[in-house]
Write an enzyme that holds these catalytic residues in place. Structure first.
Site, PDB file in Angstrom:
ATOM      1  N   VAL A  12       0.967  -1.211   0.081  1.00  0.00           N
ATOM      2  CA  VAL A  12      -0.245   0.098  -0.337  1.00  0.00           C
ATOM      3  C   VAL A  12       0.656   1.255  -0.082  1.00  0.00           C
ATOM      4  CG1 VAL A  12      -1.616   1.309   1.132  1.00  0.00           C
ATOM      5  CG2 VAL A  12      -1.871  -1.117   0.985  1.00  0.00           C
ATOM      6  N   ASP A  35      10.545   3.823  13.291  1.00  0.00           N
ATOM      7  CA  ASP A  35      10.558   2.142  13.420  1.00  0.00           C
ATOM      8  C   ASP A  35       9.340   2.068  14.253  1.00  0.00           C
ATOM      9  OD1 ASP A  35      10.741  -0.565  14.291  1.00  0.00           O
ATOM     10  OD2 ASP A  35      12.948  -0.233  14.345  1.00  0.00           O
ATOM     11  N   LEU A  36       8.418   1.240  13.807  1.00  0.00           N
ATOM     12  CA  LEU A  36       7.228   1.096  14.553  1.00  0.00           C
ATOM     13  C   LEU A  36       7.311   0.164  15.824  1.00  0.00           C
ATOM     14  CD1 LEU A  36       6.111   1.868  12.082  1.00  0.00           C
ATOM     15  CD2 LEU A  36       4.213   0.776  12.510  1.00  0.00           C
ATOM     16  N   ALA A  59       2.821  -2.080   8.960  1.00  0.00           N
ATOM     17  CA  ALA A  59       2.229  -3.174   9.878  1.00  0.00           C
ATOM     18  C   ALA A  59       3.152  -4.210   9.938  1.00  0.00           C
ATOM     19  CB  ALA A  59       0.885  -3.458   9.555  1.00  0.00           C
ATOM     20  N   THR A  61       2.716  -7.819   9.032  1.00  0.00           N
ATOM     21  CA  THR A  61       1.732  -8.543   8.210  1.00  0.00           C
ATOM     22  C   THR A  61       2.071  -9.963   8.276  1.00  0.00           C
ATOM     23  OG1 THR A  61       2.884  -7.892   6.357  1.00  0.00           O
ATOM     24  CG2 THR A  61       1.301  -6.435   6.808  1.00  0.00           C
ATOM     25  N   TYR A 124      -2.171 -12.233  14.915  1.00  0.00           N
ATOM     26  CA  TYR A 124      -2.249 -11.115  14.042  1.00  0.00           C
ATOM     27  C   TYR A 124      -3.500 -10.427  14.181  1.00  0.00           C
ATOM     28  CZ  TYR A 124      -2.690  -8.749   9.632  1.00  0.00           C
ATOM     29  OH  TYR A 124      -2.951  -7.553   8.601  1.00  0.00           O
ATOM     30  N   LYS A 128      -3.914  -6.458  15.613  1.00  0.00           N
ATOM     31  CA  LYS A 128      -4.569  -5.521  14.720  1.00  0.00           C
ATOM     32  C   LYS A 128      -5.794  -4.926  15.471  1.00  0.00           C
ATOM     33  CE  LYS A 128      -3.614  -4.196  10.915  1.00  0.00           C
ATOM     34  NZ  LYS A 128      -2.792  -3.241  10.487  1.00  0.00           N
TER      35      LYS A 128
HETATM   36  P1  NDP Z   1       3.207  -5.118   3.511  1.00  0.00           P
HETATM   37  O1  NDP Z   1       3.593  -6.396   4.158  1.00  0.00           O
HETATM   38  O2  NDP Z   1       3.372  -5.116   1.952  1.00  0.00           O
HETATM   39  O3  NDP Z   1       4.176  -4.102   3.966  1.00  0.00           O
HETATM   40  C1  NDP Z   1       4.360  -3.947   5.550  1.00  0.00           C
HETATM   41  C2  NDP Z   1       4.998  -2.622   5.615  1.00  0.00           C
HETATM   42  O4  NDP Z   1       5.444  -2.293   7.084  1.00  0.00           O
HETATM   43  C3  NDP Z   1       6.424  -2.521   4.908  1.00  0.00           C
HETATM   44  O5  NDP Z   1       6.698  -1.250   4.506  1.00  0.00           O
HETATM   45  C4  NDP Z   1       7.396  -2.586   6.424  1.00  0.00           C
HETATM   46  O6  NDP Z   1       8.650  -2.186   6.352  1.00  0.00           O
HETATM   47  C5  NDP Z   1       6.564  -1.886   7.322  1.00  0.00           C
HETATM   48  N1  NDP Z   1       6.998  -2.286   8.465  1.00  0.00           N
HETATM   49  C6  NDP Z   1       6.645  -3.559   9.383  1.00  0.00           C
HETATM   50  N2  NDP Z   1       7.243  -3.442  10.371  1.00  0.00           N
HETATM   51  C7  NDP Z   1       7.966  -2.204  10.547  1.00  0.00           C
HETATM   52  C8  NDP Z   1       8.520  -1.601  11.583  1.00  0.00           C
HETATM   53  N3  NDP Z   1       8.608  -2.156  12.804  1.00  0.00           N
HETATM   54  N4  NDP Z   1       8.770  -0.169  11.668  1.00  0.00           N
HETATM   55  C9  NDP Z   1       8.552   0.308  10.230  1.00  0.00           C
HETATM   56  N5  NDP Z   1       8.101  -0.232   9.214  1.00  0.00           N
HETATM   57  C10 NDP Z   1       7.641  -1.549   9.266  1.00  0.00           C
HETATM   58  O7  NDP Z   1       1.853  -4.752   4.000  1.00  0.00           O
HETATM   59  P2  NDP Z   1       0.790  -4.301   2.973  1.00  0.00           P
HETATM   60  O8  NDP Z   1       0.926  -3.020   2.238  1.00  0.00           O
HETATM   61  O9  NDP Z   1       0.233  -5.419   2.334  1.00  0.00           O
HETATM   62  O10 NDP Z   1      -0.339  -4.230   4.066  1.00  0.00           O
HETATM   63  C11 NDP Z   1      -0.915  -2.840   4.656  1.00  0.00           C
HETATM   64  C12 NDP Z   1      -1.896  -2.689   5.355  1.00  0.00           C
HETATM   65  O11 NDP Z   1      -2.884  -3.426   5.133  1.00  0.00           O
HETATM   66  C13 NDP Z   1      -1.439  -3.333   6.736  1.00  0.00           C
HETATM   67  O12 NDP Z   1      -2.068  -2.568   7.986  1.00  0.00           O
HETATM   68  C14 NDP Z   1      -1.897  -4.650   7.025  1.00  0.00           C
HETATM   69  O13 NDP Z   1      -2.243  -5.144   8.109  1.00  0.00           O
HETATM   70  C15 NDP Z   1      -3.289  -4.508   6.166  1.00  0.00           C
HETATM   71  N6  NDP Z   1      -3.811  -5.695   5.361  1.00  0.00           N
HETATM   72  C16 NDP Z   1      -3.226  -6.419   4.685  1.00  0.00           C
HETATM   73  C17 NDP Z   1      -3.359  -7.432   4.169  1.00  0.00           C
HETATM   74  C18 NDP Z   1      -2.812  -8.126   3.124  1.00  0.00           C
HETATM   75  O14 NDP Z   1      -3.188  -9.150   2.667  1.00  0.00           O
HETATM   76  N7  NDP Z   1      -1.522  -7.930   2.863  1.00  0.00           N
HETATM   77  C19 NDP Z   1      -4.946  -7.855   4.356  1.00  0.00           C
HETATM   78  C20 NDP Z   1      -5.657  -7.035   5.186  1.00  0.00           C
HETATM   79  C21 NDP Z   1      -5.257  -5.874   5.756  1.00  0.00           C
HETATM   80  P3  NDP Z   1      10.031  -3.081   5.922  1.00  0.00           P
HETATM   81  O15 NDP Z   1      10.052  -3.247   4.279  1.00  0.00           O
HETATM   82  O16 NDP Z   1      11.119  -2.355   6.533  1.00  0.00           O
HETATM   83  O17 NDP Z   1       9.897  -4.317   6.681  1.00  0.00           O
END
Ligand code: NDP
Length: 283
Positions: A12, A35-36, A59, A61, A124, A128
């Site tokens: 996203v 950093d979250l 998040a 994920t 998870y 959330k």
């Molecule tokens: P992605 O798994 O593609 O990306 C997760 C992002 O979160 C990455 O940019 C990652 O960064 C970042 N992140 C994780 N941990 C940390 C941290 N400690 N500090 C900073 N950044 C961090 O996620 P999506 O885009 O797929 O998901 C977007 C949203 O949608 C989330 O809230 C998810 O819960 C929700 N969602 C997703 C679904 C799915 O199928 N994927 C389904 C339903 C809801 P890095 O690259 O550095 O790890």
């Protein structure tokens, strides 16, 4: 309009960065700058921002690994959004947060309304849900956008996995008793832009659902991917019980998205055209 976005590399977040409409500036912070796991770094970024609204697209994920790393997942998905929402409320900035169908238990066969009681099946979903509760408790103007089955040309997701396996194998067994709406990350980004614009201009927030239409099963989705990609791989239906995973998944992931359309005029996107866009980009 200027938007502060947490996340830079996710599905996203990438779409938010590259789809910003004319007149919208996106400042996306990666893990190196916010950093979250250290929510105070996120609060500091909000304290100092000159943005008009804040979007959390980051998040934990990894659904299955959350089962054995719940404290870490809770920190990222529960504590960090709570602290972000408090910082945004202090600055009177709208806070837009993405959540998931996994906050529901997946019973029944009707689409879940936003106010349906939550009952996550796994770690998870619990992490959330903690984020949702914290964002609401912060008391500022917020949008919690629950979505499902996110796909794009980036990162790890079902479309990319099916394309890889579809090229390697003649047949695949795919779960057919989990039903939901595949949602292109590009459509989520567009929905967030529209909602942020409305909220900055005075609209309220709340908890809303947004998923692609029509609802289908993972097996149905897989068949559509194979067909649209021109792959001959045959997809066989199997029950979830034949594909055990560490985290239990909801069988019913249908989301009633009516309230989002009523509030902001944002309709469910047809995931099939989003899938074509993804396939074109990957080609
Ligand atoms: P992605 O798994 O593609 O990306 C997760 C992002 O979160 C990455 O940019 C990652 O960064 C970042 N992140 C994780 N941990 C940390 C941290 N400690 N500090 C900073 N950044 C961090 O996620 P999506 O885009 O797929 O998901 C977007 C949203 O949608 C989330 O809230 C998810 O819960 C929700 N969602 C997703 C679904 C799915 O199928 N994927 C389904 C339903 C809801 P890095 O690259 O550095 O790890």
């Amino acid at each position: 309009m200027k938007l502060l976005v947490f996340g830079q590399t996710g599905q996203v977040a990438r779409e938010l960065i590259r789809r910003a409409p004319v007149g919208v500036t996106v400042l996306a912070l990666g893990r190196d700058r916010a950093d979250l796991s250290d929510p105070s770094s996120c609060a500091l970024a909000i304290d100092r921002t000159d943005a008009d609204a804040v979007i959390n697209a980051a998040a934990w994920t990894a659904v299955d690994s959350a089962e054995t790393a719940f404290a870490e997942a809770l920190g990222v998905n529960g504590d960090a959004p709570t602290v972000m929402a408090q910082a945004a409320a202090d600055r009177r900035l709208p806070f837009l947060h993405i959540s998931t169908d996994y906050v529901f238990d997946g019973t029944g066969n009707q689409p879940f309304l936003p106010d349906h009681p939550t009952a996550p099946l796994g770690a998870y979903g619990r992490s959330k849900l903690a984020g949702e509760i914290g964002v609401r408790a912060a008391g500022g103007k917020h949008l919690i956008l629950r979505t499902s089955w996110v796909v794009s040309a980036h990162g790890t997701n079902f479309v990319k996995t099916m394309l890889r396996l579809g090229r390697e194998r003649e047949a695949l067994n795919v779960v057919a008793d989990q039903i939901g709406g595949p949602t292109p990350a590009a459509a989520i980004a567009d929905a967030l832009f529209a909602a942020a614009r409305a909220m900055v201009d005075g609209a309220g927030g709340g908890t809303h659902h947004f998923s692609g239409a029509p609802d289908t099963s993972w097996a149905g989705f897989a068949r559509e991917i194979m067909a649209r990609a021109g792959l001959a791989c045959v997809v066989n239906d199997i029950p979830s019980s034949a594909y055990p995973t560490p985290a239990k998944r909801p069988l019913n992931s249908r989301l009633d998205c009516t309230s989002l359309e009523v509030a902001y005029g944002i309709a469910r996107p047809d995931w099939r055209s989003g899938l074509d866009d993804i396939l074109r980009e990957l080609a």
